[in-house]
Design a protein around this motif. Sequence first.
Motif, PDB file in Angstrom:
ATOM      1  N   CYS A 183      -2.585  -1.219  -6.788  1.00  0.00           N
ATOM      2  CA  CYS A 183      -2.844  -2.233  -7.823  1.00  0.00           C
ATOM      3  C   CYS A 183      -1.928  -2.023  -9.026  1.00  0.00           C
ATOM      4  O   CYS A 183      -2.208  -2.516 -10.121  1.00  0.00           O
ATOM      5  N   SER A 184      -0.845  -1.280  -8.835  1.00  0.00           N
ATOM      6  CA  SER A 184       0.033  -0.974  -9.957  1.00  0.00           C
ATOM      7  C   SER A 184       0.896  -2.172 -10.325  1.00  0.00           C
ATOM      8  O   SER A 184       0.949  -3.184  -9.612  1.00  0.00           O
ATOM      9  N   SER A 185       1.608  -2.039 -11.431  1.00  0.00           N
ATOM     10  CA  SER A 185       2.505  -3.108 -11.878  1.00  0.00           C
ATOM     11  C   SER A 185       3.692  -3.260 -10.934  1.00  0.00           C
ATOM     12  O   SER A 185       4.383  -4.277 -10.959  1.00  0.00           O
ATOM     13  N   GLU A 186       3.919  -2.250 -10.085  1.00  0.00           N
ATOM     14  CA  GLU A 186       5.028  -2.291  -9.134  1.00  0.00           C
ATOM     15  C   GLU A 186       4.566  -2.737  -7.747  1.00  0.00           C
ATOM     16  O   GLU A 186       5.284  -2.568  -6.762  1.00  0.00           O
ATOM     17  N   ARG A 187       3.376  -3.317  -7.681  1.00  0.00           N
ATOM     18  CA  ARG A 187       2.794  -3.653  -6.383  1.00  0.00           C
ATOM     19  C   ARG A 187       3.707  -4.520  -5.511  1.00  0.00           C
ATOM     20  O   ARG A 187       3.882  -4.264  -4.322  1.00  0.00           O
ATOM     21  N   GLU A 188       4.288  -5.550  -6.107  1.00  0.00           N
ATOM     22  CA  GLU A 188       5.124  -6.462  -5.336  1.00  0.00           C
ATOM     23  C   GLU A 188       6.327  -5.737  -4.739  1.00  0.00           C
ATOM     24  O   GLU A 188       6.672  -5.940  -3.567  1.00  0.00           O
ATOM     25  N   ARG A 189       6.965  -4.880  -5.521  1.00  0.00           N
ATOM     26  CA  ARG A 189       8.121  -4.126  -5.040  1.00  0.00           C
ATOM     27  C   ARG A 189       7.707  -3.131  -3.958  1.00  0.00           C
ATOM     28  O   ARG A 189       8.389  -2.976  -2.940  1.00  0.00           O
ATOM     29  N   ILE A 190       6.576  -2.471  -4.138  1.00  0.00           N
ATOM     30  CA  ILE A 190       6.091  -1.489  -3.173  1.00  0.00           C
ATOM     31  C   ILE A 190       5.761  -2.154  -1.843  1.00  0.00           C
ATOM     32  O   ILE A 190       6.117  -1.654  -0.767  1.00  0.00           O
ATOM     33  N   GLN A 191       5.110  -3.301  -1.896  1.00  0.00           N
ATOM     34  CA  GLN A 191       4.773  -4.017  -0.667  1.00  0.00           C
ATOM     35  C   GLN A 191       6.034  -4.501   0.044  1.00  0.00           C
ATOM     36  O   GLN A 191       6.120  -4.457   1.275  1.00  0.00           O
ATOM     37  N   SER A 192       7.014  -4.952  -0.731  1.00  0.00           N
ATOM     38  CA  SER A 192       8.277  -5.407  -0.153  1.00  0.00           C
ATOM     39  C   SER A 192       9.001  -4.255   0.534  1.00  0.00           C
ATOM     40  O   SER A 192       9.551  -4.416   1.640  1.00  0.00           O
ATOM     41  N   LEU A 193       9.011  -3.093  -0.100  1.00  0.00           N
ATOM     42  CA  LEU A 193       9.650  -1.922   0.483  1.00  0.00           C
ATOM     43  C   LEU A 193       8.988  -1.537   1.803  1.00  0.00           C
ATOM     44  O   LEU A 193       9.656  -1.256   2.795  1.00  0.00           O
ATOM     45  N   PHE A 194       7.662  -1.535   1.807  1.00  0.00           N
ATOM     46  CA  PHE A 194       6.918  -1.163   3.012  1.00  0.00           C
ATOM     47  C   PHE A 194       7.215  -2.141   4.142  1.00  0.00           C
ATOM     48  O   PHE A 194       7.453  -1.737   5.284  1.00  0.00           O
ATOM     49  N   TYR A 195       7.214  -3.424   3.806  1.00  0.00           N
ATOM     50  CA  TYR A 195       7.462  -4.443   4.827  1.00  0.00           C
ATOM     51  C   TYR A 195       8.867  -4.307   5.411  1.00  0.00           C
ATOM     52  O   TYR A 195       9.058  -4.365   6.638  1.00  0.00           O
ATOM     53  N   GLU A 196       9.856  -4.117   4.537  1.00  0.00           N
ATOM     54  CA  GLU A 196      11.244  -4.027   4.999  1.00  0.00           C
ATOM     55  C   GLU A 196      11.477  -2.770   5.827  1.00  0.00           C
ATOM     56  O   GLU A 196      12.187  -2.795   6.833  1.00  0.00           O
ATOM     57  N   GLN A 197      10.891  -1.654   5.397  1.00  0.00           N
ATOM     58  CA  GLN A 197      11.120  -0.382   6.071  1.00  0.00           C
ATOM     59  C   GLN A 197      10.226  -0.166   7.285  1.00  0.00           C
ATOM     60  O   GLN A 197      10.535   0.674   8.136  1.00  0.00           O
ATOM     61  N   GLY A 198       9.108  -0.915   7.360  1.00  0.00           N
ATOM     62  CA  GLY A 198       8.168  -0.731   8.456  1.00  0.00           C
ATOM     63  C   GLY A 198       8.126  -1.897   9.419  1.00  0.00           C
ATOM     64  O   GLY A 198       8.922  -1.963  10.369  1.00  0.00           O
ATOM     65  N   PRO A 199       7.203  -2.845   9.212  1.00  0.00           N
ATOM     66  CA  PRO A 199       7.032  -3.951  10.161  1.00  0.00           C
ATOM     67  C   PRO A 199       8.306  -4.713  10.480  1.00  0.00           C
ATOM     68  O   PRO A 199       8.608  -4.967  11.642  1.00  0.00           O
ATOM     69  N   LYS A 200       9.094  -5.073   9.461  1.00  0.00           N
ATOM     70  CA  LYS A 200      10.302  -5.855   9.723  1.00  0.00           C
ATOM     71  C   LYS A 200      11.331  -5.038  10.500  1.00  0.00           C
ATOM     72  O   LYS A 200      12.025  -5.559  11.396  1.00  0.00           O
ATOM     73  N   ARG A 201      11.417  -3.780  10.179  1.00  0.00           N
ATOM     74  CA  ARG A 201      12.411  -2.926  10.835  1.00  0.00           C
ATOM     75  C   ARG A 201      12.154  -2.820  12.335  1.00  0.00           C
ATOM     76  O   ARG A 201      13.072  -2.983  13.136  1.00  0.00           O
ATOM     77  N   ILE A 202      10.906  -2.555  12.712  1.00  0.00           N
ATOM     78  CA  ILE A 202      10.632  -2.427  14.142  1.00  0.00           C
ATOM     79  C   ILE A 202      10.617  -3.796  14.824  1.00  0.00           C
ATOM     80  O   ILE A 202      10.941  -3.912  16.006  1.00  0.00           O
TER      81      ILE A 202
END
Length: 217
Positions: free
Chosen positions: A128-147
């Motif tokens: 719930c941090s102020s960086e939530r959008e960036r953190i979620q984007s990083l996770f998506y790019e490095q995880g689900p999208k990558r595989i």
Amino acid sequence: MSNDQAEPETRPCGLTPKGLERQKRILDAARDVFIEQGYDNASINDIMCRAGGSLSTLYRLFGNKLGLFEAMMTQTSNRVFSAFEAVECAIKRQETPEQALKRYGHLMLERVLSPEAVGLYRLVAMDCSSERERIQSLFYEQGPKRINDKLGAYLQSQVEQGNMRIRDTEMAAYQFMEMVKGNFQLRSLMGIEISEAERELAVEQAVELFLYGATCR
């Protein structure tokens, strides 16, 4: 300016073996602290207490807390998901689509349901941090999208060879991935055990449905 917000004056262009080892210690400690405490509550001081070394080293290597998180996500994703390179090898070995998809499905469950991956998923989902959008984007790019990109490339190759008929291979890859995962990721977040028999059935049935549908052949 607080320690968590400080920026380095310069970034190193290269690291010695000793420097690489120091970087790895910091990233490993950061992963543990972020997973345990979440991004917002994680303390840079706590991370460096576990890793050893000075705050100036952390800022020189990673810039700030978000830079450290980005580097940690990249390192963890490389370790957790590097085995998906095997999907590309399936093309070269000319496996049948059924063989390749089964191997991909088993590998995906092994990696996605690993304690490390589940911990990262929980971290991102609850952030719930102020960086939530960036953190979620990083996770998506490095995880689900990558595989998914790996599987999508394989499916596209099968379409080009005339072995499959798929309108959108990127979408199809996500659909197959979700068929295999089912509710396993949610159950893992809740601490509910998933048996090997369940995993085996999930992969077998997902491949059957994906390749042949649910109608009688």
